[in-house]
Motif scaffolding. Structure first.
Motif, PDB file in Angstrom:
ATOM      1  N   VAL A  61       0.839  -1.200   0.000  1.00  0.00           N
ATOM      2  CA  VAL A  61       0.000   0.000   0.000  1.00  0.00           C
ATOM      3  C   VAL A  61       0.871   1.247   0.000  1.00  0.00           C
ATOM      4  O   VAL A  61       0.607   2.206  -0.723  1.00  0.00           O
ATOM      5  N   SER A  62       1.942   1.240   0.786  1.00  0.00           N
ATOM      6  CA  SER A  62       2.838   2.395   0.859  1.00  0.00           C
ATOM      7  C   SER A  62       3.572   2.627  -0.444  1.00  0.00           C
ATOM      8  O   SER A  62       4.008   3.730  -0.720  1.00  0.00           O
ATOM      9  N   ALA A  63       3.715   1.582  -1.252  1.00  0.00           N
ATOM     10  CA  ALA A  63       4.440   1.710  -2.515  1.00  0.00           C
ATOM     11  C   ALA A  63       3.625   2.465  -3.561  1.00  0.00           C
ATOM     12  O   ALA A  63       4.164   2.946  -4.542  1.00  0.00           O
ATOM     13  N   VAL A  64       2.314   2.586  -3.361  1.00  0.00           N
ATOM     14  CA  VAL A  64       1.465   3.318  -4.292  1.00  0.00           C
ATOM     15  C   VAL A  64       1.696   4.810  -4.074  1.00  0.00           C
ATOM     16  O   VAL A  64       1.689   5.295  -2.946  1.00  0.00           O
ATOM     17  N   THR A  65       1.926   5.531  -5.166  1.00  0.00           N
ATOM     18  CA  THR A  65       2.182   6.969  -5.074  1.00  0.00           C
ATOM     19  C   THR A  65       1.067   7.758  -5.757  1.00  0.00           C
ATOM     20  O   THR A  65       0.240   7.185  -6.480  1.00  0.00           O
ATOM     21  N   ALA A  66       1.100   9.045  -5.555  1.00  0.00           N
ATOM     22  CA  ALA A  66       0.119   9.931  -6.182  1.00  0.00           C
ATOM     23  C   ALA A  66       0.145   9.776  -7.699  1.00  0.00           C
ATOM     24  O   ALA A  66      -0.900   9.774  -8.350  1.00  0.00           O
ATOM     25  N   GLY A  67       1.335   9.634  -8.258  1.00  0.00           N
ATOM     26  CA  GLY A  67       1.464   9.459  -9.696  1.00  0.00           C
ATOM     27  C   GLY A  67       0.788   8.204 -10.208  1.00  0.00           C
ATOM     28  O   GLY A  67       0.353   8.149 -11.357  1.00  0.00           O
ATOM     29  N   ASP A  68       0.663   7.202  -9.350  1.00  0.00           N
ATOM     30  CA  ASP A  68       0.035   5.937  -9.744  1.00  0.00           C
ATOM     31  C   ASP A  68      -1.489   6.030  -9.807  1.00  0.00           C
ATOM     32  O   ASP A  68      -2.111   5.311 -10.589  1.00  0.00           O
ATOM     33  N   ILE A  69      -2.082   6.860  -8.970  1.00  0.00           N
ATOM     34  CA  ILE A  69      -3.550   6.860  -8.887  1.00  0.00           C
ATOM     35  C   ILE A  69      -4.219   8.125  -9.406  1.00  0.00           C
ATOM     36  O   ILE A  69      -5.431   8.150  -9.554  1.00  0.00           O
ATOM     37  N   MET A  70      -3.440   9.146  -9.704  1.00  0.00           N
ATOM     38  CA  MET A  70      -4.049  10.391 -10.192  1.00  0.00           C
ATOM     39  C   MET A  70      -4.676  10.168 -11.566  1.00  0.00           C
ATOM     40  O   MET A  70      -4.321   9.237 -12.279  1.00  0.00           O
ATOM     41  N   HIS A  71      -5.629  11.016 -11.898  1.00  0.00           N
ATOM     42  CA  HIS A  71      -6.102  10.996 -13.268  1.00  0.00           C
ATOM     43  C   HIS A  71      -5.766  12.335 -13.916  1.00  0.00           C
ATOM     44  O   HIS A  71      -5.630  13.365 -13.260  1.00  0.00           O
ATOM     45  N   SER A  72      -5.567  12.240 -15.197  1.00  0.00           N
ATOM     46  CA  SER A  72      -5.088  13.379 -15.959  1.00  0.00           C
ATOM     47  C   SER A  72      -5.762  13.338 -17.325  1.00  0.00           C
ATOM     48  O   SER A  72      -6.121  12.262 -17.784  1.00  0.00           O
ATOM     49  N   PRO A  73      -5.965  14.441 -17.984  1.00  0.00           N
ATOM     50  CA  PRO A  73      -5.591  15.799 -17.611  1.00  0.00           C
ATOM     51  C   PRO A  73      -6.553  16.363 -16.569  1.00  0.00           C
ATOM     52  O   PRO A  73      -7.651  15.845 -16.372  1.00  0.00           O
TER      53      PRO A  73
END
Length: 185
Positions: A61-73
């Motif tokens: 769980v700690s290995a998941v970062t904001a970059g992994d779960i964010m949506h873009s644009p």
């Protein structure tokens, strides 16, 4: 629930980038015990296995970062956008608040609540004659791509969304819905 075997434990530890010493330290076991369990030369007690699995699950769980779960644009508006255009964008995307950006940098947000409050206070007669900056509120918290899950969860306790920035520019957004959606995957 399937009980992991020695190769499952070793494979997960390696996948997470952990050493046997890391797992030993976090679980309260010795490194030699971890090595013997992974090699299959010892059959651990269930309580010992649980300690190891708990460490691996927490690290996953700690290995998941904001970059992994964010949506873009990120759907956003400019400070000088008209309120009418902003409301149309919010309606088209089914969102109740939207970040206000200047050159991809967050400077605030505008929400349905802020617009309704301004209407209630008599500050809005015609929506077309106002711009976002007239009713802009403080923005969402902004975090780097590498922020961990604990940070994201903490921020979402008090905010509807968190913006994710790379080199100062907003590149993604994480909402409470995104976090809950992760649990279904």
């Amino acid at each position: 629930m399937q009980i992991p075997d020695s190769s499952d434990i070793r494979d997960k530890r390696i996948e997470l980038g952990l050493t046997q010493s890391d797992v030993a330290e976090k679980s309260g076991l010795s490194q030699s015990m971890i090595a013997r369990i992974e090699s299959g030369t010892v059959d651990p007690r269930l309580s010992t296995l649980k300690k190891i699995v708990d460490v691996l699950n927490k690290e996953e769980v700690s290995a998941v970062t904001a970059g992994d779960i964010m949506h873009s644009p990120v759907i956003g508006v400019q400070v000088n956008e008209t309120l009418a255009q902003t409301v149309a964008i919010m309606e088209a995307h089914g969102i109740s608040q939207i970040p206000v950006l200047e050159k991809d940098v967050a400077v605030g947000c505008i929400s349905e609540s802020a617009i309704i409050n301004a209407m209630d206070e008599g500050r809005i007669q015609k929506i077309q004659s106002h711009v976002v900056s007239d009713f802009m509120e403080d923005g969402f918290p902004t975090i780097p791509l590498s922020s961990c899950m604990d940070t994201i969860i903490h921020l979402l306790h008090n905010h509807h969304a968190v913006l994710v920035a790379d080199k100062g520019k907003v590149t993604g957004v994480i909402t409470k819905y995104d976090l809950i959606g992760m649990m279904t995957k």
